[in-house]
Design a protein around this motif. Sequence first.
Motif, PDB file in Angstrom:
ATOM      1  N   TYR A 138      -7.020   2.973  -9.246  1.00  0.00           N
ATOM      2  CA  TYR A 138      -6.128   1.788  -9.197  1.00  0.00           C
ATOM      3  C   TYR A 138      -5.647   1.352 -10.596  1.00  0.00           C
ATOM      4  O   TYR A 138      -6.315   1.148 -11.205  1.00  0.00           O
ATOM      5  CB  TYR A 138      -6.935   0.815  -8.416  1.00  0.00           C
ATOM      6  CG  TYR A 138      -6.246  -0.586  -7.920  1.00  0.00           C
ATOM      7  CD1 TYR A 138      -4.757  -0.222  -7.400  1.00  0.00           C
ATOM      8  CD2 TYR A 138      -6.628  -1.944  -8.591  1.00  0.00           C
ATOM      9  CE1 TYR A 138      -4.254  -1.459  -6.898  1.00  0.00           C
ATOM     10  CE2 TYR A 138      -5.869  -2.706  -8.064  1.00  0.00           C
ATOM     11  CZ  TYR A 138      -4.468  -2.652  -7.249  1.00  0.00           C
ATOM     12  OH  TYR A 138      -3.979  -3.919  -7.162  1.00  0.00           O
ATOM     13  N   ARG A 175      -9.616  -1.561  -0.310  1.00  0.00           N
ATOM     14  CA  ARG A 175      -8.965  -2.452   0.527  1.00  0.00           C
ATOM     15  C   ARG A 175      -9.400  -2.341   1.947  1.00  0.00           C
ATOM     16  O   ARG A 175      -9.447  -1.495   2.572  1.00  0.00           O
ATOM     17  CB  ARG A 175      -7.475  -2.159   0.278  1.00  0.00           C
ATOM     18  CG  ARG A 175      -6.614  -3.407   0.993  1.00  0.00           C
ATOM     19  CD  ARG A 175      -5.137  -3.401   0.647  1.00  0.00           C
ATOM     20  NE  ARG A 175      -5.039  -3.782  -0.680  1.00  0.00           N
ATOM     21  CZ  ARG A 175      -3.779  -3.737  -1.397  1.00  0.00           C
ATOM     22  NH1 ARG A 175      -2.597  -3.554  -0.727  1.00  0.00           N
ATOM     23  NH2 ARG A 175      -3.482  -4.022  -2.614  1.00  0.00           N
ATOM     24  N   CYS A 184     -10.502   1.090  -6.184  1.00  0.00           N
ATOM     25  CA  CYS A 184     -10.341  -0.156  -5.449  1.00  0.00           C
ATOM     26  C   CYS A 184     -10.293   0.375  -3.925  1.00  0.00           C
ATOM     27  O   CYS A 184      -9.966   1.069  -3.453  1.00  0.00           O
ATOM     28  CB  CYS A 184      -8.841  -0.344  -5.710  1.00  0.00           C
ATOM     29  SG  CYS A 184      -8.080  -2.077  -4.916  1.00  0.00           S
ATOM     30  N   VAL A 244     -12.182  -4.433  -6.570  1.00  0.00           N
ATOM     31  CA  VAL A 244     -12.046  -3.396  -7.459  1.00  0.00           C
ATOM     32  C   VAL A 244     -13.478  -3.108  -8.386  1.00  0.00           C
ATOM     33  O   VAL A 244     -14.150  -4.081  -8.765  1.00  0.00           O
ATOM     34  CB  VAL A 244     -11.045  -3.775  -8.552  1.00  0.00           C
ATOM     35  CG1 VAL A 244     -10.885  -2.715  -9.561  1.00  0.00           C
ATOM     36  CG2 VAL A 244      -9.450  -3.744  -7.779  1.00  0.00           C
ATOM     37  N   ASP A 247      -8.187   3.618  -3.059  1.00  0.00           N
ATOM     38  CA  ASP A 247      -7.767   4.286  -4.173  1.00  0.00           C
ATOM     39  C   ASP A 247      -8.659   4.695  -5.374  1.00  0.00           C
ATOM     40  O   ASP A 247      -9.090   3.548  -6.073  1.00  0.00           O
ATOM     41  CB  ASP A 247      -6.732   3.014  -4.678  1.00  0.00           C
ATOM     42  CG  ASP A 247      -5.576   3.585  -5.739  1.00  0.00           C
ATOM     43  OD1 ASP A 247      -6.171   4.685  -6.415  1.00  0.00           O
ATOM     44  OD2 ASP A 247      -4.762   2.996  -6.074  1.00  0.00           O
ATOM     45  N   PHE A 282      -1.195  -0.035  -5.007  1.00  0.00           N
ATOM     46  CA  PHE A 282      -2.311   0.427  -4.216  1.00  0.00           C
ATOM     47  C   PHE A 282      -2.144   1.938  -3.397  1.00  0.00           C
ATOM     48  O   PHE A 282      -1.308   1.917  -2.578  1.00  0.00           O
ATOM     49  CB  PHE A 282      -3.002  -0.358  -3.162  1.00  0.00           C
ATOM     50  CG  PHE A 282      -4.318   0.011  -2.543  1.00  0.00           C
ATOM     51  CD1 PHE A 282      -5.575  -0.098  -3.058  1.00  0.00           C
ATOM     52  CD2 PHE A 282      -4.205   0.741  -1.438  1.00  0.00           C
ATOM     53  CE1 PHE A 282      -6.640   0.159  -2.256  1.00  0.00           C
ATOM     54  CE2 PHE A 282      -5.552   1.178  -0.464  1.00  0.00           C
ATOM     55  CZ  PHE A 282      -6.662   0.927  -1.224  1.00  0.00           C
ATOM     56  N   GLU A 337       0.711  -1.141  -0.018  1.00  0.00           N
ATOM     57  CA  GLU A 337       0.016   0.056   0.082  1.00  0.00           C
ATOM     58  C   GLU A 337       0.820   1.249  -0.047  1.00  0.00           C
ATOM     59  O   GLU A 337       2.008   1.313   0.805  1.00  0.00           O
ATOM     60  CB  GLU A 337      -0.900   0.082   1.163  1.00  0.00           C
ATOM     61  CG  GLU A 337      -1.718   1.030   1.354  1.00  0.00           C
ATOM     62  CD  GLU A 337      -2.843   0.877   2.550  1.00  0.00           C
ATOM     63  OE1 GLU A 337      -3.420   2.006   3.024  1.00  0.00           O
ATOM     64  OE2 GLU A 337      -2.812   0.037   3.079  1.00  0.00           O
ATOM     65  N   GLU A 388      -9.512  -7.141  -0.882  1.00  0.00           N
ATOM     66  CA  GLU A 388      -9.883  -5.991  -1.632  1.00  0.00           C
ATOM     67  C   GLU A 388     -10.946  -6.320  -2.676  1.00  0.00           C
ATOM     68  O   GLU A 388     -11.062  -7.404  -3.088  1.00  0.00           O
ATOM     69  CB  GLU A 388      -8.591  -5.382  -2.235  1.00  0.00           C
ATOM     70  CG  GLU A 388      -7.902  -6.062  -3.452  1.00  0.00           C
ATOM     71  CD  GLU A 388      -6.933  -5.296  -4.010  1.00  0.00           C
ATOM     72  OE1 GLU A 388      -6.515  -5.476  -5.244  1.00  0.00           O
ATOM     73  OE2 GLU A 388      -6.225  -4.586  -3.296  1.00  0.00           O
ATOM     74  N   SER A 427      -3.600   4.797  -1.239  1.00  0.00           N
ATOM     75  CA  SER A 427      -4.511   5.196  -0.554  1.00  0.00           C
ATOM     76  C   SER A 427      -4.646   6.470  -0.305  1.00  0.00           C
ATOM     77  O   SER A 427      -4.008   7.002   0.478  1.00  0.00           O
ATOM     78  CB  SER A 427      -4.849   4.334   0.743  1.00  0.00           C
ATOM     79  OG  SER A 427      -3.646   4.460   1.610  1.00  0.00           O
TER      80      SER A 427
END
Length: 654
Positions: A589, A634, A632, A646, A586, A594, A39, A644, A596
């Motif tokens: 993505y 997570r 995305c 998407v 995100d 990733f 991340e 996660e 954030s």
Amino acid sequence: MPKSLLEQLPEIVARGRQQAEKILESLEGRHRVSLQTREWVLPSKDTRDSDWITAANRQAHLGDDGNADWTNRLIYGDNLLAMAALLAGDEHTPSLRGKVDLIYIDPPFDSKADYRTKVELPGVELEQRPTVIEQFAYSDTWSDGTASYLAMITSRLVLMRELLADSGTLCLHIGMQVSHYVKMVLDEIYGKQNFNTEVVWSYGTPSGGRAAGNKIVKAHEYQLWYAKNYGQQKYNKEYLPYSEKYIEDRFTEVDEDGRRYRTREREKGHFERQYLDESKGVPLSTVWTDVKQLYAYHLLKRKKEETGYETQKPEALLERVVKVATDEGDLVLDFFGGSGTTAAVAEKLGRRWITSDLGKPACMIMRKRLIDQGAKPFLYQAIGDYQLEAAKNELGRKFRVGDLSAIVLSLYGAQPLDPDDNPARNLGKVVFNGKKTLVLVDSPNKLTGDATLRKAIAQRDNLMGGWDRVVVLGWNFEPGVGESIAALKDDRLEVLVIPPDLLDRLRKKGGIEKLRGQVRFSSLQYLTIKLVQRLRSGDGEQLRVTLDNYVLLSPEAINLDEANRAKLHKVMNAEPLALIEYWAVDPDYDGQVFRSVWQDYRGNTANDDDALRVVTEARFDVPSKDGARRVCVRVVDVFGFEAEVVQAVAECAP
């Protein structure tokens, strides 16, 4: 008669040096330990934050390809492997050999410590034993008492010396139980001539309860300071304020402006005035009595710092260490990160930092703490080849991945396929009641994800005339693997987790035969979200992301006793989203890293007043974008498991 610890010490140091030298030799090889970025954290914890321009600027900080000149790091995993990766470097980050200004470590030194973690959920409190990897690490550290502890720390101290700059400093925080032995090890590795100082930290006044017992009450710990090269180490002189009594006894005179001073004889017959308001104070000594443990601080200050981590040190202690040994912009490392005090202080003081810990609870605490203080963007990374390196240590450096796959297949109860159909030695078969199952063991140095699942399905359908089912056994997984499994909608595919402690258990139990029938391969957890909304918002757009459900498929794999497992099932059935410790979004993505840009976690009061639940909806503004967005989400649950999902979201309506 068994050897005394003093007699064992030369052998312990020699073995530790050999282990470290093997790691250093492997840095030039093809299969170097690497770090996987899980991340890229751009701290933003408030759902009401609508300043997307600030968010865009934070994104720009990373550069066009997501890299800046330096990015701080939080690393989950064995610190021995973390050091190996930092020494090796990679195509994105050069080796840190000889680049580190300060290493501060506070390794555990209590062989009777209780490493269980309390997990508070709505209406219940669970007590979780350490993860299997943590358990074996702790048991290895103390299996033979102090001798095992010294064996653990020696190889790490050797690698730390390699990381230190010529002007660098090591500060090792230690208790009285082992400090004298550790100092002997440090003298061997760093050289007695490079011993800098020993600090006594007198951390508080014993209470009546702590004074119970038949010995003098313990109220101090030590810091052992060593230089890479004594005389070249950075040192910034620190001063403490004068005491009231010192001022009253010495600064006895007052001038016409009301300024206190004292008269000192500079040389015979010549005097000068030393004014109190121009005096720096008392030079810092080797006994620190002014910094107390957190429990001794005023309630408001304690609440501001307290993370719930058992051995957390106060920020004032680390501020002193960092200020004395480094300048702004210098690099500070901590390989027993714990509650994250070193990283938090380094961040506040404008130093670069890397911290790591083997415990998932510690890494979650550190990540939340850094987000909470609005840290600059940082990487959350993990050891890429943990099982592979563990296998090499256990089975020898000539180990091949196929050797490990054969062990896994055997413990699963599968027979390996013939070499002609199985060149990678990672395929096996199980035949039961006339049904044929193909078993694929994925590599330990990769993340099992969608590509592996599709390959397994193709092999099931085509290899050797086809199979009834295929089972994929993986070590490490892409966080979105649960979504991939759901999207494939294939009831003849099963995905299971190989126990991460498998190699440790092999070593402890003494081989495959003694483990047969005792190894459980667990299923995975997954997350679902509702349809993401994109709404026009001024010159940009607002995203609304709502959590739907979180399913923990294998509560049996969590290290709980029966009573605690029953409590967990109660929460799982009533309120599954209450299991989420942390979640992040995100908005764009790329499928690789990733990033954030928004986070929430339990205890974050910027979003709500509920310390035991995360908010289930995120609303935040982002720059406008043509076409679809790939959003995305997570999550990390209270046990450290990740998942996660998407979602491709069509562009905003005009």
